[in-house]
Design an enzyme around this catalytic site. Structure first.
Site, PDB file in Angstrom:
ATOM      1  N   LYS A 156      -7.405  -5.973  -1.147  1.00  0.00           N
ATOM      2  CA  LYS A 156      -8.186  -5.317  -0.101  1.00  0.00           C
ATOM      3  C   LYS A 156      -8.858  -4.090  -0.707  1.00  0.00           C
ATOM      4  O   LYS A 156      -8.200  -3.306  -1.387  1.00  0.00           O
ATOM      5  CB  LYS A 156      -7.269  -4.881   1.054  1.00  0.00           C
ATOM      6  CG  LYS A 156      -6.696  -6.034   1.864  1.00  0.00           C
ATOM      7  CD  LYS A 156      -5.499  -5.604   2.698  1.00  0.00           C
ATOM      8  CE  LYS A 156      -5.793  -4.471   3.639  1.00  0.00           C
ATOM      9  NZ  LYS A 156      -4.556  -3.991   4.325  1.00  0.00           N
ATOM     10  N   LYS A 206       0.849  -1.198   0.000  1.00  0.00           N
ATOM     11  CA  LYS A 206       0.000   0.000   0.000  1.00  0.00           C
ATOM     12  C   LYS A 206       0.872   1.231   0.000  1.00  0.00           C
ATOM     13  O   LYS A 206       2.073   1.153   0.266  1.00  0.00           O
ATOM     14  CB  LYS A 206      -0.974   0.009   1.174  1.00  0.00           C
ATOM     15  CG  LYS A 206      -0.389   0.411   2.504  1.00  0.00           C
ATOM     16  CD  LYS A 206      -1.446   0.914   3.502  1.00  0.00           C
ATOM     17  CE  LYS A 206      -2.631   0.022   3.707  1.00  0.00           C
ATOM     18  NZ  LYS A 206      -3.327   0.274   4.968  1.00  0.00           N
TER      19      LYS A 206
END
Ligand SMILES: O=C[C@H](O)COP(=O)(O)O
Length: 232
Positions: free
Chosen positions: A91, A35
């Site tokens: 996600k 991320k």
């Protein structure tokens, strides 16, 4: 990742580049998560950078953040952009107002829904997520202002969430500015994993670099969390 009913709580570490991915894996991260911490709670890296991070995390399971969609169409585009990145899980945020039933999820890789603590997620959403095809669900904090997950949600509320995930057969995760001393109480709720970024960075600055000594300490504390506290 292990099946959703595994008793050991795993350590997820969010990383921003291949060097951090290799460092996190070597220091004991169970799940290496790609991320961009500079882009908020759920900022994704571009697909080519995500692919490089996942490749550098070889040797164990991985996840990649797709982003925070405002619509089902945007969610589909975000997931499609990362479909070939090599991660074991994607996600994606499921904000209130976005009906999970309208989301078109890829069969592979499996997708984890991210709910935000500030929204006070109702555990009743968990079976809805399962019916929509999600493989897991986690709670994180949207605003990274130093308040931890438990500043927003009390332990019984978090326990109701992890229980609901177990009943629905979903992998569960808890995150949100966690520190090492959050581990005993949260591991006792038997989530599938606890997720960290800032708490494992030097100076607790999630935009700074990961500290391998803190990752090792988190892995040790999770391994020491009482196994019989993990609900079956
Ligand atoms: O998925 C987990 C998050 O990256 C946690 O980030 P944080 O510990 O800085 O809130």
């Amino acid at each position: 990742m292990p099946p959703a009913d595994s008793r050991r709580v795993r350590l997820l570490v969010s990383v921003r580049d291949p060097a951090e991915a290799a460092l996190a894996r070597a220091a004991g991260a169970d799940l290496v998560d790609a991320k961009d911490p500079a882009r908020g709670a759920l900022g994704g890296l571009p697909p080519d950078e995500t692919r490089a991070v996942i490749a550098a995390a070889a040797g164990g399971p991985t996840s990649a953040v797709a982003g925070e969609p405002a619509s089902g169409e945007e969610a589909a585009a975000m997931l499609a952009a990362l479909a070939g990145c090599g991660a074991d899980y994607l996600k994606i945020a499921v904000p209130p107002g976005l009906d999970p039933a309208v989301l078109r999820l890829p069969v592979v890789p499996p997708v984890i829904a991210v709910l935000f603590a500030e929204d006070g997620p109702d555990p009743a959403i968990v079976p809805v997520l399962a019916a929509a095809g999600f493989s897991g669900a986690m709670i994180d904090t949207r605003v990274k202002d130093g308040r931890r997950l438990t500043d927003h949600l009390a332990l019984p509320q978090l326990a109701a969430f992890t229980d609901a995930c177990r009943r629905a057969g979903l992998l569960s995760g808890l995150a949100g500015s966690l520190r090492l001393d959050d581990i005993p109480a949260l591991a006792a709720l038997a989530p599938g994993y606890l997720g960290f970024r800032g708490g494992l960075c030097a100076g607790a600055d999630r935009r700074g670099g990961l500290d391998p000594a803190l990752i090792r300490a988190a892995a040790r504390r999770l391994a020491a969390a009482p196994a019989d506290a993990a609900a079956a």
